[in-house]
Scaffold this active site. Sequence first.
Site, short mmCIF file in Angstrom:
data_model
loop_
_atom_site.label_atom_id
_atom_site.label_comp_id
_atom_site.label_asym_id
_atom_site.label_seq_id
_atom_site.Cartn_x
_atom_site.Cartn_y
_atom_site.Cartn_z
N HIS A 185 10.02 15.87 12.29
CA HIS A 185 10.32 14.63 11.54
C HIS A 185 9.12 14.21 10.70
O HIS A 185 9.26 13.90 9.51
CB HIS A 185 10.70 13.53 12.53
CG HIS A 185 10.68 12.16 11.95
ND1 HIS A 185 11.80 11.54 11.46
CD2 HIS A 185 9.65 11.27 11.77
CE1 HIS A 185 11.49 10.33 11.01
NE2 HIS A 185 10.18 10.15 11.19
N GLU A 186 7.95 14.17 11.31
CA GLU A 186 6.75 13.72 10.58
C GLU A 186 6.42 14.65 9.42
O GLU A 186 6.00 14.21 8.35
CB GLU A 186 5.56 13.62 11.53
CG GLU A 186 5.72 12.58 12.63
CD GLU A 186 5.91 11.16 12.10
OE1 GLU A 186 5.46 10.88 10.97
OE2 GLU A 186 6.51 10.33 12.81
N HIS B 150 8.29 13.86 6.16
CA HIS B 150 7.73 12.86 5.25
C HIS B 150 6.81 13.51 4.22
O HIS B 150 6.83 13.15 3.04
CB HIS B 150 6.94 11.80 6.04
CG HIS B 150 7.81 10.87 6.84
ND1 HIS B 150 8.82 10.13 6.28
CD2 HIS B 150 7.79 10.55 8.17
CE1 HIS B 150 9.39 9.39 7.22
NE2 HIS B 150 8.79 9.64 8.38
N GLU C 223 13.10 7.53 6.64
CA GLU C 223 13.14 7.99 8.02
C GLU C 223 14.39 8.83 8.29
O GLU C 223 14.34 9.83 9.01
CB GLU C 223 13.09 6.79 8.97
CG GLU C 223 11.82 5.98 8.91
CD GLU C 223 10.59 6.76 9.34
OE1 GLU C 223 10.73 7.66 10.19
OE2 GLU C 223 9.49 6.47 8.83
N ASP D 33 14.46 12.58 9.50
CA ASP D 33 15.22 13.00 10.69
C ASP D 33 16.00 14.28 10.40
O ASP D 33 15.99 15.22 11.20
CB ASP D 33 16.20 11.89 11.09
CG ASP D 33 15.52 10.69 11.74
OD1 ASP D 33 14.33 10.80 12.09
OD2 ASP D 33 16.19 9.66 11.88
#
Length: 429
Positions: free
Chosen positions: A270-271, A274, A350, A354
């Site tokens: 997930h990170e 970004h 976000e 995801d």
Amino acid sequence: MLLALGGLALTVASAHAASPANPGFDVEAATRLWLDTLQGPARARSDAYFEGGYWLPLWGTLIALAIDLVILRLRISAAIRDLAVHLVRRRSLAVALTALLYALLGTALTLPWTIYTGYFREKQYGLMNMSFGGWLGEQAIEFAISLVLMTLLIVIVYAVIRRFPKTWWVLGTGVIALFMVFVMALSPVYVAPLFNTYTELPQGPVRERIVAMAKAHQIPAEHIYLFDASKQSKRISANVSGVGPTIRISLNDNLLNRSTPDEIAAVMGHEMGHYVLGHTWRNVIFITALAALMLFATSRIAPALLARFGKSWGVKELADPASLPVLSICLSVLSLLATPALNTLIRVDESEADAFGLDVAREPDGFASIAMKLSEYRKIEPGPIEEALFFDHPSGETRVRMAMQWKKDHVPDAKMFHPAPLPQTFGKE
């Protein structure tokens, strides 16, 4: 709100376009199995903590407004300006000293509210690990850093106001954008280590998997940092922070010690999303545009307030540093009004991260599990309007459903998973 609707449309379109790999896998039933792991007092505590947070920005803004109005009504800001001009003749230094004294006074007056929201409320819900003295020490460090940076920013903005009294908001927007990028670049290297110790993540399967995922998407992975967030709180987190040469991957020890390898992989995927999806720069552009709107509105509202009340406040004009409380009032109210738009931007980011993380880590149950663990401080099942207005991340329900849909579409012969209930002590010390 338009961003949220657009993201929803894309999600619906892609769901219809996908060919179900497992028509027998019931997404809703699988989602409910995960959601029902949080019950009783643990769910009530999660809901109470998050719902109570809905009101904190409003009350914080009202307290700040009341303090600024008292400072203006009692002509305290004018007295601070007069003292600064008396002590230092140079205009920029007088602005700096006025800003420093105003910040010190405002911080002292709001300290009880800061202590309640930042320490006692966190302690009440079992999220705070620090002693009061330790927490207060970190607040002092944070305040000292903010004092230096904000004073510098205020001096520059007031110089722009003096030089361009009609169009100062245009250049002011540019100043804020540059300042934002500057802070983003320096924070991981020079600010974050003031609060936590950063060490290389030890060699092992966890690091190897993170490095493999990062290299597969051209994310710098020479250094992967572990930091001791457990000294402050129980919150699980990770990030890909920095700009240019300061970009780094970091995860906290709560994530490492309280999560399974599959959960860690889901979070780190997930990170990384970004970074790969360019959210940092998209957010800079959006926040800059939002700052432009707010400064434009302030450039119209603040002079009108000064024309009406400036004489009684002892404030001559907007370029007068005694007008700092007036600017603060305008920007505080506008920031509160802009909160739903900012929440929507972050929530869309976000959600995209995801989806990316699910594709990279391929751990739908790990993703669902970590979403439920985040219920320590995030309400799991809000209503749709509640989520749109108050959530800056997708709710746990939204995230678990996305994971289960991904599992149906991408995992051959997907089976229903029956997770164990979260303990009733979940979220408590």
